[in-house]
Structure formats: structure tokens, C-alpha cells
Design a protein around this motif. Structure first.
Motif, PDB file in Angstrom:
ATOM      1  N   ALA A  17       0.825  -1.215   0.000  1.00 22.05           N
ATOM      2  CA  ALA A  17       0.000   0.000   0.000  1.00 22.05           C
ATOM      3  C   ALA A  17       0.858   1.263   0.000  1.00 22.05           C
ATOM      4  N   SER A  18       2.140   1.146   0.306  1.00 20.34           N
ATOM      5  CA  SER A  18       3.023   2.306   0.298  1.00 20.34           C
ATOM      6  C   SER A  18       3.019   3.003  -1.050  1.00 20.34           C
ATOM      7  N   ILE A  19       2.955   2.226  -2.122  1.00 28.03           N
ATOM      8  CA  ILE A  19       2.921   2.807  -3.472  1.00 28.03           C
ATOM      9  C   ILE A  19       1.680   3.684  -3.613  1.00 28.03           C
ATOM     10  N   GLU A  20       0.527   3.139  -3.262  1.00 25.20           N
ATOM     11  CA  GLU A  20      -0.720   3.899  -3.390  1.00 25.20           C
ATOM     12  C   GLU A  20      -0.731   5.113  -2.471  1.00 25.20           C
ATOM     13  N   ASP A  21      -0.145   4.980  -1.282  1.00 25.29           N
ATOM     14  CA  ASP A  21      -0.059   6.124  -0.364  1.00 25.29           C
ATOM     15  C   ASP A  21       0.757   7.252  -1.004  1.00 25.29           C
ATOM     16  N   GLN A  22       1.896   6.904  -1.575  1.00 26.19           N
ATOM     17  CA  GLN A  22       2.750   7.912  -2.230  1.00 26.19           C
ATOM     18  C   GLN A  22       2.034   8.548  -3.416  1.00 26.19           C
ATOM     19  N   LEU A  23       1.422   7.701  -4.245  1.00 25.21           N
ATOM     20  CA  LEU A  23       0.737   8.221  -5.432  1.00 25.21           C
ATOM     21  C   LEU A  23      -0.455   9.102  -5.053  1.00 25.21           C
ATOM     22  N   ARG A  24      -1.159   8.740  -3.994  1.00 25.42           N
ATOM     23  CA  ARG A  24      -2.311   9.551  -3.541  1.00 25.42           C
ATOM     24  C   ARG A  24      -1.845  10.959  -3.163  1.00 25.42           C
ATOM     25  N   LEU A  25      -0.752  11.046  -2.422  1.00 28.54           N
ATOM     26  CA  LEU A  25      -0.233  12.359  -2.026  1.00 28.54           C
ATOM     27  C   LEU A  25       0.225  13.159  -3.249  1.00 28.54           C
ATOM     28  N   CYS A  26       0.849  12.482  -4.200  1.00 31.10           N
ATOM     29  CA  CYS A  26       1.300  13.160  -5.425  1.00 31.10           C
ATOM     30  C   CYS A  26       0.104  13.631  -6.258  1.00 31.10           C
ATOM     31  N   ARG A  27      -0.925  12.795  -6.351  1.00 35.12           N
ATOM     32  CA  ARG A  27      -2.127  13.202  -7.101  1.00 35.12           C
ATOM     33  C   ARG A  27      -2.761  14.446  -6.481  1.00 35.12           C
ATOM     34  N   ALA A  28      -2.821  14.475  -5.156  1.00 34.51           N
ATOM     35  CA  ALA A  28      -3.409  15.632  -4.469  1.00 34.51           C
ATOM     36  C   ALA A  28      -2.599  16.891  -4.759  1.00 34.51           C
TER      37      ALA A  28
END
Length: 143
Positions: A17-28
Motif C-alpha cells: 500500500a506504500s505505493i498507493e499512499d505515495q501516489l495519492r499524495l502526489c495526485r493531491a
């Protein structure tokens, strides 16, 4: 501005889930800036000690094809922890007109490459020393 996202985590002991956590912050962040995300790239359970990773290789290739204007990642050490590799990546992307922006450092410059590249290399050396220490302890315990 067209943006490519990149995320990475290092080892099998970390959460996927670390990947999705990082990508979520970048998307925001991209949304707040009004940037258009054209693609995202990732590498799961692969060290940042080398650029021999499928996700980063695809990112570099697409950057050289100018598919995007900016790389957005959580921090510079997600791209690489190797001084030579991060400097070379930065140089190739700048030559192609691609910038690098991180959530931690902001717009990346030569200063960041030098300082954070050194810090990443020191982290890898420290990790290797601690790993060898742990392995030696296991050998001495007869394991």
C-alpha cells in the motif's frame, strides 16, 4: 503542465500500500497545482541503490520521449539513493526539458542533487554496515 508520478518502496517487509499512499499524495499535489497527470510509474520491493528497475526505466524512456514536462515524486530518494544515478537521471531529464518536483524538497535543483544524493549514499552505506553486523551476529550464534 503534464506530469508523471513515480513511487517506490524498497523491501518485501514494507507494505504494498506504500505505493498507493505515495501516489495519492502526489495526485493531491498535482490537483492543487492544476497539473495534468499523464502516467504513473512504480517499483515494488526494489532498492533505490540501482536504476535497474522496470518502473524507473519506463519513466526515463518516456521522459526522453517528452511525454511529460515534470516528474512528481514523494522525495528524491524514491528516484534513487545512488549519487551517480540521481545526478545522471537529473542531467538527462534536464537535457530533455523535464523538471523534477518532490513533495519533500519542492523543485529539485543541482543543490538538492548534491546534498540529497550524498545523504542517500550514506543511508545505503549505513544500512549495509548494519546488515553485515546482524549477519555476523547470526553466524556467531551458530545460525
Amino acid at each position: 503542465m503534464k506530469v508523471a508520478l513515480y513511487a517506490r518502496y524498497s523491501s518485501d517487509s514494507q507494505r504494498d500500500a506504500s505505493i498507493e499512499d505515495q501516489l495519492r499524495l502526489c495526485r493531491a499535489r498535482a490537483e492543487r497545482e492544476g497539473w495534468t497527470i499523464v502516467d504513473s510509474y512504480s517499483d515494488r520491493a526494489i532498492s533505490g541503490a540501482s536504476l535497474i528497475r522496470p518502473g524507473i526505466q519506463d519513466l526515463i524512456a518516456d521522459g526522453l520521449r517528452r511525454r511529460f514536462d515534470l516528474i512528481l515524486t514523494e522525495s528524491l530518494d524514491r528516484l534513487s539513493r545512488d549519487q551517480e544515478d540521481i545526478a545522471g537521471l537529473y542531467k538527462r531529464m534536464r537535457f530533455a526539458g523535464i523538471g523534477i518536483f518532490t513533495l519533500s524538497e519542492g523543485e529539485v535543483s543541482e543543490f538538492h542533487i548534491g546534498l540529497k544524493g550524498t545523504m542517500g549514499a550514506l543511508y545505503l552505506k549505513d544500512l549495509a554496515d548494519k546488515t553485515r553486523r546482524g549477519l555476523l551476529g547470526r553466524v556467531e550464534d551458530g545460525k
